[in-house]
Scaffold this motif. Structure first.
Motif, mmCIF file in Angstrom:
data_model
loop_
_atom_site.group_PDB
_atom_site.id
_atom_site.type_symbol
_atom_site.label_atom_id
_atom_site.label_comp_id
_atom_site.label_asym_id
_atom_site.label_seq_id
_atom_site.Cartn_x
_atom_site.Cartn_y
_atom_site.Cartn_z
ATOM 1 N N UNK A 141 0.450 -1.415 0.264
ATOM 2 C CA UNK A 141 -0.223 -0.320 -0.217
ATOM 3 C C UNK A 141 0.365 1.378 0.202
ATOM 4 N N UNK A 142 2.243 1.526 0.808
ATOM 5 C CA UNK A 142 3.075 2.228 1.024
ATOM 6 C C UNK A 142 3.139 2.825 -0.168
ATOM 7 N N UNK A 143 4.021 1.546 -1.331
ATOM 8 C CA UNK A 143 4.819 1.463 -2.239
ATOM 9 C C UNK A 143 3.251 2.450 -3.459
ATOM 10 N N UNK A 144 2.687 1.953 -3.288
ATOM 11 C CA UNK A 144 1.432 2.158 -4.145
ATOM 12 C C UNK A 144 1.446 3.342 -4.190
ATOM 13 N N UNK A 145 0.769 3.987 -3.480
ATOM 14 C CA UNK A 145 0.141 5.558 -2.555
ATOM 15 C C UNK A 145 1.736 6.728 -2.804
ATOM 16 N N UNK A 146 2.353 5.973 -3.350
ATOM 17 C CA UNK A 146 4.189 6.835 -3.499
ATOM 18 C C UNK A 146 4.231 6.580 -5.220
ATOM 19 N N UNK A 201 -9.119 2.301 -3.524
ATOM 20 C CA UNK A 201 -8.344 0.492 -2.836
ATOM 21 C C UNK A 201 -7.737 1.068 -1.661
ATOM 22 N N UNK A 202 -6.720 2.145 -1.500
ATOM 23 C CA UNK A 202 -5.898 1.587 -0.317
ATOM 24 C C UNK A 202 -6.569 2.570 0.780
ATOM 25 N N UNK A 203 -7.785 3.631 0.034
ATOM 26 C CA UNK A 203 -8.592 3.896 1.692
ATOM 27 C C UNK A 203 -8.965 2.608 1.917
ATOM 28 N N UNK A 204 -9.803 1.834 1.265
ATOM 29 C CA UNK A 204 -10.425 0.819 1.573
ATOM 30 C C UNK A 204 -9.681 0.087 2.440
ATOM 31 N N UNK A 205 -8.246 -0.136 1.930
ATOM 32 C CA UNK A 205 -7.463 -1.322 2.399
ATOM 33 C C UNK A 205 -7.194 -0.540 4.108
ATOM 34 N N UNK A 206 -6.953 0.001 4.365
ATOM 35 C CA UNK A 206 -6.657 1.435 5.431
ATOM 36 C C UNK A 206 -7.523 0.581 5.913
ATOM 37 N N UNK A 207 -9.667 1.488 5.953
ATOM 38 C CA UNK A 207 -9.937 1.516 7.076
ATOM 39 C C UNK A 207 -10.728 -0.300 6.898
#
Length: 563
Positions: free
Chosen positions: A16-21, A283-289
């Motif tokens: 998730x971190x790599x996807x965001x960056x 997708x990142x937000x859903x995984x984060x929640x």
């Protein structure tokens, strides 16, 4: 042999971190590329427009100059107008008019048929159109009236130039020369002059303005854009002086012009990339929640435990997640929270009691220091029969000891400490019969400031015991003032004398943060005061000793100002 467990972050967190960056720089790059493309397309569009207008201005300048020269030559030098004289005949006038029309027709072939020509001879009151008319009869009559009015009212000795004129609601460029009662005029409408620019794409709200050389607008092809739309249009100025024209062109055009479709296509590509980034972000937000946030809540609740009471800790849920593993950890932690909190409070209270005991012990260490000397002095006065002095000494001593034995608090008002110090000095002056000059320069606004008890008396007593005054009397002064440190308010108390000063090793030790501990017990009062300040304020105080170059010593104490 079992494999060692990895202590790095979970793979999902790393992904998730790599996807965001990765998404962030992609968006930034597309924004930068789109901005650069917008700027370059705008520049190219302006350059294309400038080239077209330059060609147009050059051609128009040549045509206007040629027509002006033709009008001047015809009216001044050409014999074709010689028949227009007072002794001529009508037939001669008619033939001369036809010859003039043929001459004008040849001129229009090279300069354009949109330029109209008119001839007026005032002596014969003859007005003829020397070219084919492109206006209606009503406009023709207004043109005729203007030519005649200009002949009668305008002084033609100041020079000739193309002038704007409004006739019949339309704007024209007007060039006129009068010579020997013969006036020759060339007239062209602004719309006809603008015809070569009709193929230029200026946008739906683009317009062209004609301005005189002094900046006044006398024609505008369309209404200029208003509101936010006007920021999307360029305003380009083409000075008439630079092109040899009698007017300045001001053109407001669409920033992108003919290149708008290219930019739109690129912008759609950017929007597609942005949409992809938003999908990735969702997708990142859903995984984060669903995964990361419950873990963060668990960690945050753990960090809150130190600030909660026993009851709150016992009822605290570390997580409200549906993750079974976290719920199991929550149940196990809740069974330990109460015991951990109880132990923490017990340790804290034990340390607090220990600190209070140490402060009380240090205060008690100060109290007995002066007892016996005072009682001995009173006994000596009574033995000598000086009852009044003994009575006075007893009064000072009782006030001194009353304050001393009641100083069990951590803080007292500065006014009480000053009064106690003055009582001590009164006792000393009676007991030792010494001349002591005492002054206190502290404003009344500081008298309610809270300071540790028995703080000042320690240093005043040290001066009485050890100071050797340079003059006939011992001088002691106490001052107080404001002091600001890191935007916080402090009070600075300074105690000075005119003695021999402190030894250098004492000043050095205090500067280095060392205690003055000796086998003989000297300076124990100063050491105890520093320890008390340390216990009460931690590191939030300043204490130092210094010697004056003119003689004497000073003790400076800076503590937080608390009313």
């Amino acid at each position: 042999m079992k494999n060692a467990r990895r202590t790095t972050a979970y793979p999902v967190v790393q992904i998730l971190r790599k996807t965001l960056w990765t998404a962030i720089p992609v968006v930034i790059i597309f924004m930068f590329v789109s901005g650069f493309s917008f700027w370059e397309i705008r520049r190219q569009n302006n350059l294309s427009l400038e080239n077209a207008i330059t060609i147009y201005q050059t051609d128009l300048s040549h045509r206007l100059d040629a027509i002006a020269h033709f009008v001047q030559w015809t009216v001044v030098h050409d014999p074709i107008l010689d028949p227009f004289k007072t002794d001529g005949h009508v037939g001669d006038f008619r033939q001369a008019g036809n010859d003039l029309r043929l001459r004008v027709s040849d001129m229009q072939y090279s300069t354009g048929s949109e330029f109209m020509y008119f001839f007026y001879w005032d002596e014969g009151d003859i007005f003829i159109n020397a070219s084919e008319l492109t206006v209606d009869y009503e406009t023709y009559k207004k043109i005729k009236k203007k030519v005649i009015d200009d002949f009668e009212n305008v002084d033609n000795t100041e020079g000739f130039s193309w002038m704007p004129s409004v006739i019949g609601g339309k704007t024209y460029l007007y060039y006129s020369i009068t010579y020997r009662h013969r006036t020759f005029v060339s007239l062209v409408s602004i719309e006809d002059i603008l015809a070569p620019l009709s193929n230029i794409n200026l946008g739906s709200h683009g317009n062209i303005k004609f301005q005189s050389l002094d900046g006044n607008t006398y024609y505008q092809s369309a209404t200029r854009p208003e509101g936010l739309l006007k920021h999307y249009y360029n305003e380009l100025h083409f000075r008439g002086e630079d092109a040899g024209l009698p007017f300045t062109l001001v053109i407001e055009s669409d920033m992108l012009g003919n290149y708008g479709k290219i930019f739109l296509l690129q912008f759609l590509v950017f929007l597609a990339a942005l949409a992809l980034s938003l999908i990735m972000g969702s997708y990142i937000l859903a995984t984060y929640k669903k995964v990361i946030l419950p873990i963060k809540i668990f960690s945050s609740n753990l960090s809150r435990m130190d600030s909660l009471s026993d009851a709150e800790s016992a009822n605290l849920d570390l997580t409200d997640s549906k993750m079974q593993e976290l719920n199991q950890i929550n149940d196990q932690f809740k069974s330990l929270i109460h015991e951990i909190t109880r132990l923490r409070i017990n340790v804290y209270e034990a340390e607090l009691d220990q600190n209070k005991f140490r402060i009380h012990f240090l205060q008690q260490q100060i109290k007995p220091h002066f007892y016996l000397n005072c009682l001995t002095t009173i006994d000596s006065m009574l033995s000598l029969g000086d009852v009044s002095a003994a009575q006075k000494m007893l009064q000072f001593t009782s006030k001194y000891f009353r304050y001393l034995f009641q100083a069990d608090k951590d803080f007292v008002p500065l006014s009480s400490e000053i009064a106690h110090t003055e009582d001590y000095l009164d006792i000393q002056m009676m007991r030792l019969s010494e001349n002591i000059e005492y002054s206190c320069d502290i404003d009344d606004k500081y008298m309610d400031v809270m300071i540790p008890p028995l703080l000042l008396i320690t240093f005043v007593e040290n001066i009485i015991k050890y100071a050797e005054p340079a003059g006939d009397s011992l001088q002691i002064s106490i001052t107080g003032s404001d002091y600001v440190k890191n935007d916080a308010d402090y009070i600075e108390i300074c105690i000075k004398d005119n003695g021999q000063g402190f030894p250098e090793e004492v000043i050095t030790k205090i500067s280095n943060g060392e205690y003055l501990t000796t086998d003989s017990g000297s300076h124990i009062g100063i050491t105890n005061c520093i320890r008390r300040l340390k216990l009460l304020y931690g590191d939030d105080f300043e204490f130092y000793l210094e010697n004056s170059t003119a003689g004497g010593a000073a003790v400076v104490i800076r503590i937080p100002r608390k009313e």
